[in-house]
Design an enzyme around this catalytic site. Structure first.
Site, short mmCIF file in Angstrom:
data_model
loop_
_atom_site.label_atom_id
_atom_site.label_comp_id
_atom_site.label_asym_id
_atom_site.label_seq_id
_atom_site.Cartn_x
_atom_site.Cartn_y
_atom_site.Cartn_z
N ASP A 186 -6.38 20.17 52.61
CA ASP A 186 -6.42 20.00 51.17
C ASP A 186 -4.98 20.22 50.69
OD1 ASP A 186 -7.31 20.21 48.41
OD2 ASP A 186 -7.00 22.36 48.65
N ASP A 195 -9.22 25.59 50.13
CA ASP A 195 -9.21 26.89 49.46
C ASP A 195 -10.62 27.42 49.26
OD1 ASP A 195 -9.81 25.09 47.53
OD2 ASP A 195 -7.95 25.36 46.39
N ASP A 233 -13.54 22.94 47.67
CA ASP A 233 -13.59 22.13 48.88
C ASP A 233 -14.82 22.44 49.72
OD1 ASP A 233 -11.22 20.68 48.52
OD2 ASP A 233 -10.07 22.46 49.03
P1 ADP Z 1 -7.01 19.10 45.26
O1 ADP Z 1 -7.85 18.22 46.10
O2 ADP Z 1 -5.57 18.72 45.35
O3 ADP Z 1 -7.22 20.57 45.55
P2 ADP Z 1 -8.83 18.97 42.96
O4 ADP Z 1 -9.90 18.22 43.71
O5 ADP Z 1 -9.12 20.35 42.57
O6 ADP Z 1 -7.42 18.86 43.70
O7 ADP Z 1 -8.49 18.15 41.63
C1 ADP Z 1 -8.02 16.83 41.68
C2 ADP Z 1 -7.34 16.44 40.42
O8 ADP Z 1 -8.28 16.45 39.34
C3 ADP Z 1 -6.23 17.37 40.01
O9 ADP Z 1 -5.01 17.00 40.56
C4 ADP Z 1 -6.23 17.19 38.49
O10 ADP Z 1 -5.50 16.03 38.16
C5 ADP Z 1 -7.68 16.96 38.16
N1 ADP Z 1 -8.36 18.19 37.77
C6 ADP Z 1 -9.34 18.83 38.45
N2 ADP Z 1 -9.76 19.91 37.79
C7 ADP Z 1 -9.02 19.99 36.67
C8 ADP Z 1 -8.96 20.89 35.55
N3 ADP Z 1 -9.76 21.96 35.46
N4 ADP Z 1 -8.08 20.65 34.60
C9 ADP Z 1 -7.26 19.57 34.67
N5 ADP Z 1 -7.27 18.69 35.67
C10 ADP Z 1 -8.13 18.87 36.66
MG MG Z 2 -7.73 22.58 46.24
#
Ligand code: ADP
Ligand code: MG
Length: 636
Positions: free
Chosen positions: A330, A528, A532
């Site tokens: 991730d 994390d 995930d």
């Molecule tokens: P990653 O896979 O990199 O850990 P996430 O799956 O948590 O990222 O989120 C993917 C994308 O969705 C983030 O990069 C962001 O653009 C958007 N996103 C997710 N949750 C939020 C939130 N609470 N506030 C703003 N944007 C969010």
């Molecule tokens: Mg993450």
């Protein structure tokens, strides 16, 4: 052979272990009988009487167990083969051999039970690192109380140089703390009010006043120890297979040996020669070393990882870790620190501060790292937050809620594309910020975009090194992220990861993991642990990083790294490979011993004494080899 179904705790020295003690008595008695008889001091009859006393003493535990197992569970185990071999030797008049068999088998058995018990309980020594007493603070007075009487809410004081009795939150004071008993990370961590501390951590220079969050019995350290012990009990596929094999194979040996005796007898052949071979076969073909080939290696391997702050939650997971072909990372919070900061605020309608206030209001109940970045920024600017109703997190996309009577969304551009919002006025800003490796989040609803906020996260120290290390082990590396492709590529370029899959929703991460498994084999997903969780569960093995202090992460993963030291991933994979190698060595070795001894036994070239000796030595070798996994040489 003990099947290790239930743990047997044993604390004393090795020679006091019951089976070992009895075996030693048998050994002494048999040696005296043998010595005196050869000096001519006693006659043959007295010698045999001494052997007859020695045998039941040495067989007291395992012979009874063999017979109980046969009657109660209708199971023919290795111990029953040994009972038959002892009886057979005696029937042939070889009482000396019978007594030495009982001695050596009992001693090997005792030593193996003893080492296994020690291996299993080695993790308990971590508990000794937590102090037994605490300095309770109550109404300004300090009293010394037993640490296990602390209850959540109690405050205690930790002076410089002292260890922390149980988990808590720092209320006053500042210091740095060595958390290695829990996280395996030996660099001290700075602590300030509001931060978590763990039981058994060693406080360095400052005094800390701490509020208890978990009692002595269920703090993080106690949880680790409990989980490691549970894991040591759970068997992987290979180990279950060996156990099943042992259960089917032993009756076969007994039957073969009976035939070896009965067939010549029916054909009127001379009996002594064939019955001797039948007895030798019982000993030579017993698969003791094979049965022993995995349990010690696995239990010691899981224990060693646990002592270095890595929870492997079962033998199956250790087996899986040993054959990983692909690691899927991730991005946010794993390859990056997950502590982004706000870099750009672009308001389309209204002021920047109004935009910030609306964004932070929408995120105030969110757990996402971006939400935390916004909250921190708001605190700096001293802006008061409007309140929010009907907050809802949209995992992998953003969040929504009602602020000042209007429904608003915050999230990535794709979220707004799905909503049908017109993005033409902001698209060029989005593109150029993303080119610079930033994460862009929009605030708005179907009708309008209020503005955008850009964030910059930092790559975790050592992330590049771990990618290089894994690659040198022949492992492929993939990045799976919910963030935008440009930003993901930028991070990938720095780290040397060219397989990047971006803009994935949680369920698409699951699909990506499944595809990797089909195409390339065993996949380790590192995440994390919270957002995930589905991908962690779908992978061959799921690993959560920085799990200390977040129960959800410990629960979601097959393997939990207590620290957030990314280098541990390489260490644990090398460790698992070495456990696998050692188990394989043991299996091959013990099969070779069987393949060599069985023909020798059948041909009559092997004496009972030689069979016993080779058999027990090979078992001890397997145990000693397995114990090597407990050294944890792959952990720095
Ligand atoms: P990653 O896979 O990199 O850990 P996430 O799956 O948590 O990222 O989120 C993917 C994308 O969705 C983030 O990069 C962001 O653009 C958007 N996103 C997710 N949750 C939020 C939130 N609470 N506030 C703003 N944007 C969010
Ligand atoms: Mg993450």
């Amino acid at each position: 052979m003990t099947q290790h179904n239930e743990p047997a705790g044993f604390d004393g020295p090795w020679w006091r272990h019951p089976s070992m003690r009895n075996a030693l008595i048998t050994g002494a008695l048999a040696s005296i009988a043998f010595g005196l008889a050869h000096l001519g001091s006693i006659d043959r009859q007295t010698e045999i009487v001494l052997y007859l006393v020695a045998i039941p003493v040495g067989g007291w535990y395992w012979m009874r167990e063999a017979i109980t197992k046969l009657i109660a569970e209708r199971e023919i185990g290795i111990d029953l083969l040994m009972v038959a071999a002892t009886a057979g030797s005696g029937a042939l008049g070889l009482w000396g051999e019978a007594a030495f068999l009982v001695f050596l088998y009992g001693a090997a058995e005792g030593l193996e039970e003893y080492t296994y018990a020690r291996t299993r309980y080695a993790i308990r020594t971590l508990l000794d690192l937590a102090p037994k007493e605490a300095h309770l603070m109550h109404e300004g007075r300090e009293t010394v109380v037993p640490a296990d009487t602390l209850r959540p809410g109690d405050r205690f004081l930790v002076r410089p140089g002292e260890s922390i009795p149980t988990d808590g939150i720092v209320m006053a004071g500042a210091s740095s703390v060595d958390e290695s008993p829990v996280t395996g990370e030996s660099n001290p961590v700075d602590k300030q009010p509001g931060m978590k501390v763990f039981a058994a951590s060693i406080n360095h220079q400052g005094a800390l006043e701490v509020e208890t969050t978990a009692s002595y019995q269920d703090n993080t350290l106690a949880k680790i120890i409990h989980l490691v012990e549970q894991a040591q009990d759970s068997k992987g596929r290979a180990q279950q297979w060996i156990d099943r094999f042992g259960r089917r194979y032993s009756p076969l040996v007994l039957t073969a040996s009976a035939l070896l005796f009965l067939v010549p007898w029916a054909l009127g052949q001379p009996l002594t020669d064939w019955s001797l071979r039948a007895v030798v076969l019982l000993v030579a073909a017993a698969p003791c070393a094979l049965i022993m080939s995995m349990p010690v290696a696995m239990a010691a391997g899981i224990g060693a990882a646990g002592r270095h702050g890595i929870l492997i939650k079962g033998g199956a997971h250790l087996e899986h870790l040993g054959r990983i072909r692909v690691v899927a990372f991730d991005k946010t919070g794993t390859l990056t620190l997950g502590r982004p900061s706000v870099t750009d605020i672009v308001a389309i309608h209204g002021s920047d501060n109004e935009l910030l206030a609306l964004a932070a209001a929408l995120e105030q109940f969110s757990e996402h790292p971006l939400a935390r970045a916004l909250t921190n920024r708001i605190k700096k600017e001293r802006i008061t937050l409007p309140s929010i109703q009907e907050f809802e997190a949209l995992p992998g996309s953003g969040a929504k809620g009602i602020v000042d009577g209007t429904g608003w969304y915050i999230g990535n551009p794709n979220l707004f594309r799905r909503l049908g919002t017109d993005l033409s006025s902001v698209q060029s800003r989005i593109d150029s910020l993303q080119e610079h490796g930033r994460t862009v989040v929009l605030v708005g609803n179907q009708a309008q975009i209020r503005g955008l906020v850009a964030f910059q996260d930092h790559i975790r120290p050592n992330a590049e090194a771990v990618v290089a290390q894994l690659r040198s082990m022949g492992i492929d590396i993939v990045m799976l992220t919910g963030d935008n492709l440009r930003n993901a590529r930028a991070v990938g370029r720095i780290l040397g990861i060219d397989m990047v899959r971006a803009e994935l929703k949680p369920e698409q991460k699951v699909r990506a993991v499944r595809e990797l498994q089909l195409r390339q084999g065993a996949v380790l997903m590192v995440g994390d642990g919270i957002n995930d969780a589905p991908a962690l569960a779908a992978a061959t093995c799921g690993m959560a990083m920085g799990a200390a202090g977040t129960d959800a992460a410990i629960e979601a993963a097959d393997v939990a790294l207590m620290s957030d030291d990314i280098m541990r991933i390489g260490d644990v994979l090398r460790h698992a490979r070495s456990v696998r190698r050692i188990s394989t060595q043991n299996i091959v070795f013990s099969l070779l011993v069987l393949v060599t001894l069985i023909p020798l036994a059948l041909s009559g070239a092997l004496s009972v004494a030689a069979a016993v000796l080779v058999h027990e030595v090979s078992e001890l070798f397997a145990v000693a080899n397995g114990l090597r996994t407990g050294f944890g040489t792959h952990f720095r």
